[in-house]
Design an enzyme around this catalytic site. Structure first.
Site: not given
Length: 881
Positions: A313, A355, A713, A717
């Site tokens: 997420e 260039d 989870n 994270d």
């Protein structure tokens, strides 16, 4: 016998005194002739205050009409940005999971999921907002400006500060900042494809076109926001600004994101990969558990939790913060990023086209010599060129600036009558000047430009004070003279003139029967640091290709001075006979292209892209805009014309290869940290979710409660929020890095199962050794899962030895902190709410041993994976190289 050609010699043309002076236009003697000034002043009296607006009048109009912008933030824009974050596919999965949980009465699960989404989106919004604010501040360095008449003086103002009734001066290379009526023009051609779709520039002047509606893009005497000046000059009274412009009606175009980059395309494919994995995982869990007569409701809630656990997420936030930090770091290296996703493409560049001026050289032109047609020193050549450059309108080239540094006396003798603007096909510019003698008025056309374009137009040449026929042997001798200058590394201009009849309106058709005055040689010394910069670019996998309008002799000399190998040089004429496949093959082999036109540069870029290269293009002129658009990364400089800066993705505050090289390194560093999160999220999450799915089939209870899955989870994270601050291996930034979804997918499949092996080992130890109850099983696996998948970041974050690659302090701190939180959580008052129970002390011995051996096994597998993937990548490079 030598035959003289009738007509004035340069001495008579230039040196005879004349009382007439050059008229002035608001302090700028270059801008327009006397008749133009009279017309302009009459128009000012009718249409605008005679001295332009005052500061007070401009401030009042700014309050009344608002800033001159079609993209300014309106009320509620922040709310719209926040709402857009909720439309991310990964966020949608989480919101659906929360809604389903709530509908099924799982209010705790639903609340946790929703709070995770809210927290993730809030962090994303805050960090993204701060990042964009930082980038906006950087953009102040390269804000577009316009030349306006304020308080009787010409001033450079921000385009957003332009208001109705401002008088603006436009010249070649300018973007038109608002809609306005032309009061005076000179050879004005405007590119307005953005409004009308016309591919060719259109001529504009003061004449109203009865066939078109006043104030519409078809009106001949109007210019419009979103268009650009290709050639000529104009004085314009602004009528409409901001949303009231013709472009304002389609201003949504300005709000559209630029074309999808390789990086954005990779993120989209990654999102689809996750969606497919989530769908099949949920379907598998439901079908198998229902077939085994497990509780259908409990199975569904568990499957939804697994889907959430597999979804990274924080990916949008990690991406935004990483790219924004990269933009800020690149700004410290004097590279301003206009479009954040371009950072990753910048790091992927393996071919840089540019260039030679300002790249290989210092970009500071000086006039080295002035010679006649036969190569003998002669001051008259520069005297004629000075008249041409002095009366030239539009953007002066560095060659003009070098000529004008040799200030000449007697310029007041002349009045400019007309001008034939420069274009990239003729490669020359002519002015028509008039000077009075006691008995008559004389007009002369003075031309300067590329020798190969001017010599065929000549019928005579000047030697001493006389004019002679331009015979074939003289033409050959003149050619040898300018080639000798070119071989010395000098850029050469030819100067010629002709007497013309007095009449109105001159065109390129009048550039014939010229008398060759001679040649000017300009030196632009090599940059002393360019040799080391070229070596660094080559070491880091970036080929530098020079695309120049100069002839091959100049290009070869400069390239040899800076250490570039020049076995083969391709000139523009040779490209015309090549097919696109042949050009693509040749473009990979050859490093220098000379005498190439803007369209030929575009062909070279497209040919390289067709061969699979990520191409960067560095340009600063009007003719560079198509190539800047076509390149994967358009790069310009802060001193470039407006059109070039607008077309570029990145702006260099200082020209030079060293600055470019440092920017490329920063681009690779930013993309490396995004890749770390993706590799972590896919491999660890995939392994853990696979373990949960397998365990749920044979355990009498769920291997982990849905609430615990979500918490695991979330903590995992959170540990990775500081990935954008991490250090990057030198080995990674030493070569171009392409976005490779196959690599991410294969890494997930190869590394993920190792996590599952240790998960099943943990299951066995908990059930057989500790005879775990349901709550102890949940707690033990929660801690083991969090510790292994979080600490493995130290292994996956580097392709080398983790003990030698030092992570950032912030990343180390957050990772260890999250692991400690997971270990201590079962011993806190929250344990009962979350379904945890204190773990026995022997379990921590197992945790330490299993974590250590897991990290060692992942390190071994990582090295084997990279070793097996390397030949594939090399073969891919061989195909595209």
């Amino acid at each position: 016998m030598v035959t003289r050609i009738a007509g004035a010699a340069p001495d008579a043309l230039y040196r005879e005194p004349k009382s007439e002076v050059v008229p002035k236009c608001r302090g700028d003697s270059n801008f327009m002739n006397a008749q133009s000034v009279a017309t302009m002043e009459a128009a000012e009296q009718v249409l605008a205050p005679p001295q332009g607006l005052t500061k007070e009048e401009a401030a009042e109009r700014l309050r009344r009409f608002g800033p001159n912008s079609t993209t300014r933030r309106r009320r509620g824009a922040l709310v719209l940005e926040l709402a857009f974050l909720f439309l991310n596919p990964l966020v949608i999965i989480l919101l659906l999971a929360s809604a389903v949980s709530a509908a099924l009465g799982q209010t705790v699960d639903a609340t946790i999921v929703f709070l995770m989404v809210l927290l993730g989106v809030t962090i994303n919004f805050v960090q993204t907002y701060r990042s964009h604010r930082a980038v906006e501040k950087l953009h102040e360095y390269v804000r577009l400006t316009a030349t306006a008449l304020r308080d009787g003086a010409w001033q450079e103002l921000k385009c957003t500060d332009i208001v109705p009734d401002d008088l603006l001066r436009l010249a070649a290379g300018d973007l038109v900042p608002a809609d306005g009526q032309i009061l005076e023009s000179r050879d004005l051609y405007v590119q307005q494809a953005a409004l009308t779709g016309e591919s060719m520039p259109v001529e504009k002047d003061t004449k109203a076109d009865e066939a078109s509606v006043e104030g519409t893009p078809q009106a001949r005497n109007w210019v419009f926001l979103g268009t650009s000046v290709v050639s000529g000059t104009a004085l314009v009274r602004i009528v409409r600004t901001g949303d009231r412009t013709a472009f304002g009606a389609i201003s949504a175009k300005l709000l559209e994101r630029p074309g999808e980059t390789e990086f954005e395309r990779g993120l989209r494919h990654f999102g689809m990969l996750i969606l497919r994995a989530v769908f099949f995982l949920v379907l598998f869990i439901l079908v198998v558990r229902v077939a085994l007569h497990k509780d259908a409701f409990e199975s569904f809630v568990f499957a939804v939790a697994l889907a959430v656990g597999l979804t990274p997420e924080f990916l949008p936030m990690i991406t935004s913060v990483t790219l924004a930090r990269g933009a800020v770091r690149m700004a410290r290296e004097k590279v301003i990023v206009k479009h954040l996703p371009a950072i990753q493409n910048f790091g992927s560049i393996d071919v840089l086209c540019s260039d030679k001026t300002g790249t290989l050289t210092l970009g500071r032109m000086t006039l080295a010599c002035s010679v006649d047609a036969l190569g003998q020193p002669c001051d008259r050549t520069v005297e004629l060129a000075y008249v041409n450059s002095r009366f030239e309108t539009g953007i002066r080239s560095p060659l003009d600036s070098a000529i004008l540094q040799r200030e000449q006396s007697g310029i007041e003798q002349f009045v400019k009558c007309d001008e034939i603007p420069f274009d990239f096909n003729r490669r020359r510019l002519s002015v028509v000047v008039e000077r009075s003698r006691p008995s008559l008025r004389e007009r002369f056309l003075i031309t300067k430009g590329a020798p190969e374009g001017i010599l065929p137009l000549c019928i005579g040449y000047v030697a001493g004070s006389e004019t002679y026929p331009f015979e074939d042997r003289i033409c050959a001798q003149a050619k040898r003279a300018y080639e000798a200058l070119s071989a010395q590394g000098l850029r050469v201009l030819a100067v010629a003139f002709a007497a013309v009849e007095k009449r109105d309106g001159f065109s390129a058709d009048d550039e014939h029967s010229l008398i060759l005055a001679g040649f000017l040689g300009f030196s632009d010394p090599p940059n002393p640091d360019v040799a080391s910069s070229l070596a660094a670019m080559k070491r880091d996998g970036v080929q530098v290709k020079i695309l120049t309008g100069d002839n091959e002799l100049v290009a070869r000399h400069i390239c040899m001075q800076v250490g570039m190998e020049t076995p083969t040089i391709i000139v523009g004429n040779e490209l015309e006979t090549m097919s696109d496949p042949a050009l693509g093959h040749m473009a990979e082999q050859v490093a220098i292209f000379a005498r190439v036109s803007p369209m030929q540069k575009l062909r070279i870029l497209r040919a390289l892209k067709q061969r699979g290269h990520v191409v960067g293009y560095l340009g600063d002129g009007i003719n560079d805009a198509p190539s800047l658009h076509a390149a994967d990364v358009g790069i310009s400089v802060s001193t470039a014309v407006d059109v070039a800066r607008e077309a570029a993705d990145l702006i260099l505050l200082q020209p030079g290869l060293e600055i470019l090289h440092r920017g490329i390194v920063e681009g690779r560093r930013a993309s490396a940290n995004v890749l770390k999160y993706l590799l972590m999220g896919t491999s660890s999450n995939f392994g853990n979710m696979f373990s949960m799915a397998g365990a749920s089939l044979f355990l009498p209870f769920l291997p982990m409660l849905s609430t615990q899955i979500l918490l695991n989870n979330f903590l995992y994270d959170t540990a990775q929020i500081t990935i954008p601050t991490d250090n990057v291996d030198e080995s990674y930034i030493r070569k171009p890095q392409r976005w490779d979804m196959h690599l991410i997918r294969n890494f997930m499949i190869f590394i993920g199962p190792i996590s599952s092996i240790y998960d099943f080992l943990t299951f066995y130890v908990l059930l057989r050794v500790f005879h775990a109850t349901e709550s102890l099983f949940h707690t033990g696996w929660f801690v083991e899962s969090l510790a292994t998948q979080t600490l493995v970041l130290f292994v996956i974050r580097t392709a080398g030895n983790p003990l030698r690659s030092r992570p950032s302090t912030w990343l180390t701190t957050t990772t260890i902190f999250i692991v400690l939180v997971g270990i201590l959580l079962p011993f806190t008052p929250l344990a009962a709410v979350l379904g945890f129970t204190p773990l026995p002390q022997p379990f921590f011995l197992f945790l330490g041993v299993s974590t250590f051996t897991y990290l060692a096994l992942v390190e071994a597998a990582k090295r084997r994976f990279l070793a097996s993937a390397k030949p594939v990548q090399q073969r891919a490079l061989e195909v595209t190289a």
